[in-house]
Motif scaffolding. Structure first.
Motif, mmCIF file in Angstrom:
data_model
loop_
_atom_site.group_PDB
_atom_site.id
_atom_site.type_symbol
_atom_site.label_atom_id
_atom_site.label_comp_id
_atom_site.label_asym_id
_atom_site.label_seq_id
_atom_site.Cartn_x
_atom_site.Cartn_y
_atom_site.Cartn_z
ATOM 1 N N ALA A 1 12.952 41.589 61.474
ATOM 2 C CA ALA A 1 12.772 43.005 61.190
ATOM 3 C C ALA A 1 13.791 43.922 60.838
ATOM 4 O O ALA A 1 13.885 44.959 60.119
ATOM 5 C CB ALA A 1 11.956 43.750 62.478
ATOM 6 N N LEU A 2 14.863 43.763 61.338
ATOM 7 C CA LEU A 2 15.958 44.294 61.235
ATOM 8 C C LEU A 2 16.842 43.933 59.588
ATOM 9 O O LEU A 2 17.289 44.826 59.227
ATOM 10 C CB LEU A 2 17.337 43.758 62.421
ATOM 11 N N GLN A 3 16.596 42.917 59.398
ATOM 12 C CA GLN A 3 17.056 42.623 57.883
ATOM 13 C C GLN A 3 16.169 43.360 57.054
ATOM 14 O O GLN A 3 16.703 43.620 55.976
ATOM 15 C CB GLN A 3 17.009 41.288 57.769
ATOM 16 N N HIS A 4 14.838 43.343 57.315
ATOM 17 C CA HIS A 4 13.847 44.223 56.365
ATOM 18 C C HIS A 4 14.176 45.446 56.174
ATOM 19 O O HIS A 4 14.027 46.017 55.129
ATOM 20 C CB HIS A 4 12.303 43.754 56.987
ATOM 21 N N LEU A 5 14.913 46.075 57.180
ATOM 22 C CA LEU A 5 15.172 47.384 57.151
ATOM 23 C C LEU A 5 16.744 47.731 56.709
ATOM 24 O O LEU A 5 17.361 48.869 56.826
ATOM 25 C CB LEU A 5 15.095 48.124 58.715
ATOM 26 N N GLY A 6 17.218 46.595 56.329
ATOM 27 C CA GLY A 6 18.463 46.844 55.630
ATOM 28 C C GLY A 6 19.788 46.633 56.411
ATOM 29 O O GLY A 6 20.888 46.672 55.957
ATOM 30 N N VAL A 7 19.572 45.919 57.702
ATOM 31 C CA VAL A 7 20.457 45.844 58.566
ATOM 32 C C VAL A 7 21.576 44.758 58.011
ATOM 33 O O VAL A 7 21.328 43.517 57.555
ATOM 34 C CB VAL A 7 20.395 45.438 59.917
ATOM 35 N N GLU A 8 22.981 44.894 57.941
ATOM 36 C CA GLU A 8 23.893 43.975 57.336
ATOM 37 C C GLU A 8 24.859 43.632 58.538
ATOM 38 O O GLU A 8 25.495 42.542 58.535
ATOM 39 C CB GLU A 8 24.629 44.365 56.170
ATOM 40 N N ARG A 9 24.990 44.305 59.650
ATOM 41 C CA ARG A 9 25.796 44.328 60.632
ATOM 42 C C ARG A 9 25.190 44.424 61.962
ATOM 43 O O ARG A 9 24.356 45.534 62.131
ATOM 44 C CB ARG A 9 27.135 45.165 60.664
ATOM 45 N N LEU A 10 25.128 43.617 62.810
ATOM 46 C CA LEU A 10 24.448 43.605 64.088
ATOM 47 C C LEU A 10 25.371 43.328 65.289
ATOM 48 O O LEU A 10 25.995 42.306 65.428
ATOM 49 C CB LEU A 10 23.405 42.599 64.186
ATOM 50 N N PHE A 11 25.525 44.503 66.301
ATOM 51 C CA PHE A 11 26.280 44.086 67.669
ATOM 52 C C PHE A 11 25.394 44.089 68.505
ATOM 53 O O PHE A 11 24.346 44.702 68.780
ATOM 54 C CB PHE A 11 27.064 45.471 67.748
ATOM 55 N N ALA A 12 25.338 43.018 69.376
ATOM 56 C CA ALA A 12 24.493 42.414 70.364
ATOM 57 C C ALA A 12 25.090 42.558 71.628
ATOM 58 O O ALA A 12 26.265 42.029 71.866
ATOM 59 C CB ALA A 12 24.141 41.037 70.235
ATOM 60 N N VAL A 13 24.558 43.321 72.602
ATOM 61 C CA VAL A 13 24.873 43.479 73.859
ATOM 62 C C VAL A 13 24.163 42.445 74.968
ATOM 63 O O VAL A 13 23.016 42.647 74.672
ATOM 64 C CB VAL A 13 24.917 44.934 74.243
ATOM 65 N N ALA A 14 24.936 41.803 75.659
ATOM 66 C CA ALA A 14 24.151 40.869 76.715
ATOM 67 C C ALA A 14 24.677 40.665 78.006
ATOM 68 O O ALA A 14 26.023 40.760 78.035
ATOM 69 C CB ALA A 14 24.082 39.508 75.897
ATOM 70 N N ALA A 15 23.807 41.005 79.059
ATOM 71 C CA ALA A 15 24.515 40.507 80.486
ATOM 72 C C ALA A 15 24.612 39.084 80.453
ATOM 73 O O ALA A 15 24.051 38.263 80.085
ATOM 74 C CB ALA A 15 23.516 41.186 81.582
ATOM 75 N N VAL A 16 25.654 38.703 81.390
ATOM 76 C CA VAL A 16 26.221 37.323 81.349
ATOM 77 C C VAL A 16 26.432 37.150 82.898
ATOM 78 O O VAL A 16 26.846 38.095 83.568
ATOM 79 C CB VAL A 16 27.219 36.885 80.701
ATOM 80 N N GLY A 17 26.674 36.012 83.207
ATOM 81 C CA GLY A 17 27.171 35.574 84.466
ATOM 82 C C GLY A 17 28.812 35.079 84.102
ATOM 83 O O GLY A 17 28.923 34.381 83.064
ATOM 84 N N GLY A 18 29.816 35.300 84.941
ATOM 85 C CA GLY A 18 30.904 34.790 84.890
ATOM 86 C C GLY A 18 31.248 33.432 85.339
ATOM 87 O O GLY A 18 30.936 33.066 86.633
ATOM 88 N N ILE A 19 31.919 32.567 84.584
ATOM 89 C CA ILE A 19 32.333 31.348 85.001
ATOM 90 C C ILE A 19 33.904 31.262 85.220
ATOM 91 O O ILE A 19 34.461 30.707 86.150
ATOM 92 C CB ILE A 19 31.813 30.318 84.064
ATOM 93 N N HIS A 20 34.581 31.610 83.894
ATOM 94 C CA HIS A 20 35.961 31.756 83.908
ATOM 95 C C HIS A 20 36.529 32.900 84.940
ATOM 96 O O HIS A 20 35.845 33.691 85.153
ATOM 97 C CB HIS A 20 36.510 31.851 82.695
ATOM 98 N N GLU A 21 37.547 32.434 85.382
ATOM 99 C CA GLU A 21 38.194 33.369 86.645
ATOM 100 C C GLU A 21 38.461 34.818 85.871
ATOM 101 O O GLU A 21 38.308 35.791 86.737
ATOM 102 C CB GLU A 21 39.340 32.946 87.357
ATOM 103 N N ALA A 22 38.756 34.832 84.505
ATOM 104 C CA ALA A 22 39.221 36.094 83.932
ATOM 105 C C ALA A 22 37.686 37.042 83.956
ATOM 106 O O ALA A 22 37.877 38.111 83.684
ATOM 107 C CB ALA A 22 39.641 35.986 82.686
#
Length: 247
Positions: free
Chosen positions: A71-92
């Motif tokens: 759907a996004l490509q159909h509307l002409g999107v060429e750049r996509l920034f994806a935000v996601a919640a995650v769990g931390g594994i590395h101490e940083a």
């Protein structure tokens, strides 16, 4: 060059987005997570889609990733920034911190993970050596520095099936494998974007320590508290990023 943002848990809407209209897109792969929101964000036209639906009702293993990306490509999107919640594994990767991964390991199963499977004239393989668009990652990192955001510039995202959280033993394995964060939506989203030629970069927000890394139990209250902090950082990040994107 059309730009889109996909919001995950904690980001079902974009603050400061002046909505112009919403568009329902029907795809050959079924229905996306919801209508595509068109609007103006910090002076630039942006498309937005809530990955889990605008009411946050679609679990990660039931997201129609192919429909969303098509759907996004159909509307002409060429750049996509994806935000996601995650769990931390590395101490940083402590709760509340933002990161921009540069690698991914896919532990998911039984998901529709490719567009190249039916009515093919030839078998198609994509180069997925580096799963995230480096130029877009550089833009994210530059914006983070501009707003003095203490972000992690790199790391490996481990994508699990969900919707349950992982066991402590699974997290120990993922740590041995080299994963720095764990989430449930990073794949097949990144690969599908690559198949469609959409530049794709991920912005992760650590919602909690992964299973077994903190003696306290993981609670939704804890996750929501850290997401509130992390998503406010993401909003500041996009405030610096979006005005600098070329049209």
């Amino acid at each position: 060059m059309a730009v889109a943002i996909i919001g995950g848990t904690g980001l079902t809407r974009l603050d400061h987005l002046e909505i112009t209209h919403r568009e329902v897109v029907h795809t050959p792969y079924g229905e996306p997570s919801g209508p595509i929101t068109h609007g103006i964000l910090h002076g630039r036209e942006v498309l937005f889609l809530a990955r889990h639906g605008y009411g946050h009702t679609i679990p990660p293993h039931r997201v129609n990733y192919r429909a969303n990306l098509w759907a996004l490509q159909h509307l002409g999107v060429e750049r996509l920034f994806a935000v996601a919640a995650v769990g931390g594994i590395h101490e940083a990767m402590y709760p509340g911190r933002v990161g921009f991964p540069d690698q991914v390991i896919d532990y998911t199963w039984d998901r529709k993970h490719t567009f190249f499977e039916d009515d093919l004239t030839h078998v198609t393989h994509i180069d997925f050596t580096y799963p995230y668009d480096d130029a877009m990652r550089q833009l994210l990192m530059a914006a983070a520095r501009e707003v003095d955001l203490d972000a992690v510039e790199g790391g490996t995202y481990g994508a699990t099936q969900g919707p349950r959280l992982e066991t402590a033993a699974e997290i120990r394995r993922m740590k041995r494998d080299g994963c720095d964060v764990v989430g449930m939506t990073g794949m097949p989203e990144a690969a599908l974007a690559r198949e469609l030629g959409i530049g794709y970069a991920s912005c992760t927000v650590v919602a909690n320590w992964a299973a077994g890394l903190d003696p306290a139990p993981i609670t939704m209250e804890e996750i929501e508290r850290h997401l509130n902090t992390g998503m406010e950082n993401v909003r500041q990040l996009f405030g610096a990023l979006i005005p600098k994107l070329e049209s």
